[in-house]
Design a protein around this motif. Structure first.
Motif, PDB file in Angstrom:
ATOM      1  N   GLU A 216       0.840  -1.201   0.000  1.00 33.14           N
ATOM      2  CA  GLU A 216       0.000   0.000   0.000  1.00 33.14           C
ATOM      3  C   GLU A 216       0.873   1.248   0.000  1.00 33.14           C
ATOM      4  O   GLU A 216       2.037   1.205   0.413  1.00 33.14           O
ATOM      5  CB  GLU A 216      -0.942  -0.015   1.200  1.00 33.14           C
ATOM      6  CG  GLU A 216      -1.907  -1.193   1.163  1.00 33.14           C
ATOM      7  CD  GLU A 216      -3.058  -1.053   2.167  1.00 33.14           C
ATOM      8  OE1 GLU A 216      -3.031  -0.107   2.971  1.00 33.14           O
ATOM      9  OE2 GLU A 216      -3.968  -1.897   2.103  1.00 33.14           O
ATOM     10  N   PRO A 217       0.330   2.375  -0.469  1.00 42.71           N
ATOM     11  CA  PRO A 217       1.131   3.595  -0.593  1.00 42.71           C
ATOM     12  C   PRO A 217       1.829   4.018   0.694  1.00 42.71           C
ATOM     13  O   PRO A 217       2.961   4.498   0.657  1.00 42.71           O
ATOM     14  CB  PRO A 217       0.104   4.640  -1.048  1.00 42.71           C
ATOM     15  CG  PRO A 217      -0.935   3.852  -1.770  1.00 42.71           C
ATOM     16  CD  PRO A 217      -1.024   2.544  -1.052  1.00 42.71           C
TER      17      PRO A 217
ATOM     18  N   ALA B 114      -6.342   1.214  -1.253  1.00 41.35           N
ATOM     19  CA  ALA B 114      -5.421   1.418  -2.377  1.00 41.35           C
ATOM     20  C   ALA B 114      -4.228   0.488  -2.248  1.00 41.35           C
ATOM     21  O   ALA B 114      -3.768   0.181  -1.149  1.00 41.35           O
ATOM     22  CB  ALA B 114      -4.942   2.866  -2.414  1.00 41.35           C
ATOM     23  N   LYS B 115      -3.736   0.046  -3.384  1.00 45.17           N
ATOM     24  CA  LYS B 115      -2.523  -0.755  -3.460  1.00 45.17           C
ATOM     25  C   LYS B 115      -1.582  -0.107  -4.467  1.00 45.17           C
ATOM     26  O   LYS B 115      -2.018   0.593  -5.387  1.00 45.17           O
ATOM     27  CB  LYS B 115      -2.842  -2.186  -3.911  1.00 45.17           C
ATOM     28  CG  LYS B 115      -3.769  -2.952  -2.966  1.00 45.17           C
ATOM     29  CD  LYS B 115      -3.082  -3.305  -1.653  1.00 45.17           C
ATOM     30  CE  LYS B 115      -4.005  -4.097  -0.738  1.00 45.17           C
ATOM     31  NZ  LYS B 115      -3.317  -4.491   0.512  1.00 45.17           N
ATOM     32  N   THR B 116      -0.282  -0.361  -4.322  1.00 45.65           N
ATOM     33  CA  THR B 116       0.675   0.269  -5.225  1.00 45.65           C
ATOM     34  C   THR B 116       1.769  -0.693  -5.624  1.00 45.65           C
ATOM     35  O   THR B 116       1.991  -1.711  -4.977  1.00 45.65           O
ATOM     36  CB  THR B 116       1.283   1.528  -4.582  1.00 45.65           C
ATOM     37  OG1 THR B 116       1.948   2.296  -5.580  1.00 45.65           O
ATOM     38  CG2 THR B 116       2.264   1.175  -3.468  1.00 45.65           C
ATOM     39  N   TRP B 117       2.459  -0.351  -6.725  1.00 47.89           N
ATOM     40  CA  TRP B 117       3.525  -1.166  -7.300  1.00 47.89           C
ATOM     41  C   TRP B 117       3.025  -2.558  -7.653  1.00 47.89           C
ATOM     42  O   TRP B 117       3.693  -3.564  -7.389  1.00 47.89           O
ATOM     43  CB  TRP B 117       4.745  -1.243  -6.372  1.00 47.89           C
ATOM     44  CG  TRP B 117       5.453   0.064  -6.237  1.00 47.89           C
ATOM     45  CD1 TRP B 117       5.547   0.827  -5.113  1.00 47.89           C
ATOM     46  CD2 TRP B 117       6.139   0.792  -7.275  1.00 47.89           C
ATOM     47  NE1 TRP B 117       6.246   1.986  -5.371  1.00 47.89           N
ATOM     48  CE2 TRP B 117       6.623   1.983  -6.687  1.00 47.89           C
ATOM     49  CE3 TRP B 117       6.381   0.544  -8.623  1.00 47.89           C
ATOM     50  CZ2 TRP B 117       7.342   2.925  -7.420  1.00 47.89           C
ATOM     51  CZ3 TRP B 117       7.100   1.487  -9.348  1.00 47.89           C
ATOM     52  CH2 TRP B 117       7.570   2.657  -8.751  1.00 47.89           C
TER      53      TRP B 117
ATOM     54  N   SER C  50      -4.421   2.950 -11.995  1.00 45.15           N
ATOM     55  CA  SER C  50      -3.810   4.248 -12.273  1.00 45.15           C
ATOM     56  C   SER C  50      -2.934   4.187 -13.507  1.00 45.15           C
ATOM     57  O   SER C  50      -2.795   3.155 -14.161  1.00 45.15           O
ATOM     58  CB  SER C  50      -2.939   4.669 -11.083  1.00 45.15           C
ATOM     59  OG  SER C  50      -1.680   4.003 -11.146  1.00 45.15           O
TER      60      SER C  50
ATOM     61  N   CYS D 286       1.423  -0.434 -11.406  1.00 45.04           N
ATOM     62  CA  CYS D 286       0.406   0.606 -11.232  1.00 45.04           C
ATOM     63  C   CYS D 286      -0.092   0.667  -9.793  1.00 45.04           C
ATOM     64  O   CYS D 286       0.201  -0.194  -8.966  1.00 45.04           O
ATOM     65  CB  CYS D 286      -0.794   0.325 -12.137  1.00 45.04           C
ATOM     66  SG  CYS D 286      -0.396   0.084 -13.873  1.00 45.04           S
ATOM     67  N   GLU D 287      -0.874   1.718  -9.523  1.00 42.05           N
ATOM     68  CA  GLU D 287      -1.659   1.788  -8.294  1.00 42.05           C
ATOM     69  C   GLU D 287      -3.076   1.299  -8.583  1.00 42.05           C
ATOM     70  O   GLU D 287      -3.609   1.523  -9.676  1.00 42.05           O
ATOM     71  CB  GLU D 287      -1.696   3.215  -7.750  1.00 42.05           C
ATOM     72  CG  GLU D 287      -0.390   3.665  -7.122  1.00 42.05           C
ATOM     73  CD  GLU D 287      -0.505   5.012  -6.434  1.00 42.05           C
ATOM     74  OE1 GLU D 287       0.197   5.240  -5.449  1.00 42.05           O
ATOM     75  OE2 GLU D 287      -1.316   5.843  -6.901  1.00 42.05           O
TER      76      GLU D 287
END
Length: 385
Positions: free
Chosen positions: A125-126, A151-154, A195, A209-210
């Motif tokens: 997560e960010p 939200a999740k990222t990478w 994203s 992406c996110e």
């Protein structure tokens, strides 16, 4: 290669030939254009790469983890991004195989084996990074299903994967926090936004992406295994093969850097002789080969334990730690061997130097790996003989 059956050796040889014939001649231009390798991914699908971890009756070509290591190494030798395209997919395959309900296995595994469905996992997560228990993505029970926000990222392959293994909290009040975590098997739909592709130093072509979940609706049977609260333990088990896979990518990058350096050192001359004959360059090559050989043996050791059904979180952590640090060292030494050409974007060496750091921070940073290793050393009473 002595650990592999004849059929497995043929699979590795097929992938090696694909890399030499199709990938390596085109990779430099594609990588610098950050172009998605659609044709390469399709070729991998036709070769059965996405089904290598899925046995019958769902798949046709399940192989040993040692074979999987060699296949991953070959792909990464050509372009590390290609190995990344199948890494998360394999983890999700293993998660469903080991923990999924009969219905989940029937729904997803046959199509995952053929590559019709490609999967990814969503953990980071960010604001959380490696601290998974601090995650804020929540799935709340609403009627017969769940409403997901967070939200999740990478997330690798975020845009093109049809299935996402989403680690989230189904009981945010649980103590300790990991007991309230579950994995939801979700597909793209209303309430899920992917994203822009995140800009990266290396690991080009394949998107990272996110993901934004806003009142995303997941069915009640999306929970992996059908039981809430098991997600953290399930994912930690899945990350054993994930870390072996990342370590195998590091082997591929390190091997490509060594092979390029060895070839260049025999062709390039200075002071009237090939530069490998100069002791300073020869020492680099000797150290690079020694480190790579040691790293490969450590990765294969973890793979053998995985195949034997033995606990291998420490061994996978050691393999990922050592192989990734080795790949970074070899990539830097390759730049040194190539001299000014190693800094040129016309040579592949600079790509290896940009790709190698991902394995140090990906799939759990190496600092996290050291934590895993030392905890296991204490709990196991030291290293077994």
């Amino acid at each position: 290669m002595t650990r592999l059956s004849e059929e497995e050796q043929s699979i590795v040889a097929l992938v090696r030939d694909f890399v030499d014939r199709e990938v390596r001649p085109a990779v430099n231009e594609m990588e610098h254009a950050n172009a998605y390798p659609g044709e390469f991914i399709e070729a991998m699908r036709r070769m059965g790469v996405f089904g290598l971890a899925i046995p019958g009756p769902y798949g046709e070509a399940a192989v040993s983890t040692s074979c999987y290591v060699h296949v991953t190494e070959e792909l990464a030798r050509g372009w590390m991004s290609l190995a990344g395209a199948m890494g998360g997919h394999t983890v999700v395959s293993k998660l469903i195989l080991e923990f999924g309900t009969a219905e989940q296995k029937e729904r997803y595994l046959p199509k995952m084996a053929t590559g019709e469905i490609r999967a990814t996992m969503a953990l980071t997560e960010p604001g959380g990074g490696s601290d998974l228990q601090a995650m804020k993505t929540v799935a709340r029970r609403e009627g017969a299903g769940y409403a997901v926000d967070g939200a999740k990222t990478w997330i690798t392959n975020a845009r093109r994967s049809r299935l996402i293994a989403l680690l989230c909290k189904t009981d945010p009040a649980a103590e300790p926090a990991h007991r309230g975590m579950s994995i939801l098997l979700v597909e793209h739909g209303p309430g899920l936004t992917v994203s822009r592709d995140l800009p990266k130093l290396g690991y080009k072509g394949v998107e990272s992406c996110e993901l934004f979940f806003e009142d995303f609706r997941a069915p009640g049977d999306a929970v992996l295994g059908g039981v809430e609260g098991e997600g953290f333990a399930q994912m930690m088990k899945g990350l054993e093969i994930g870390r072996i896979q990342v370590a195998s990518r590091a082997l591929g990058v390190g091997r490509a850097a060594l092979e390029d350096s060895l070839r260049y050192a025999q062709e390039r001359e200075s002071f009237g002789r090939p530069i490998w004959q100069h002791q300073s360059v020869g020492n680099y090559l000797a150290d690079m080969a020694t480190k790579l050989t040691a790293a490969r043996q450590l990765v294969l050791f973890a793979a053998e334990r995985h195949d034997a059904g033995l606990r291998c979180d420490m061994e996978a952590g050691m393999a990922k730690l050592f192989a990734s640090e080795t790949a970074m060292e070899i990539a830097l030494d390759a730049v040194r061997v190539h001299g000014g050409y190693g800094y040129s974007t016309e040579f592949d060496v600079e790509r290896y130097f940009r790709d190698a750091p991902l394995m140090i921070v990906g799939e759990g940073t190496n600092e996290i790996q050291r934590n895993v290793i030392v905890r296991q050393l204490v709990s196991r009473g030291g290293l077994p003989l």
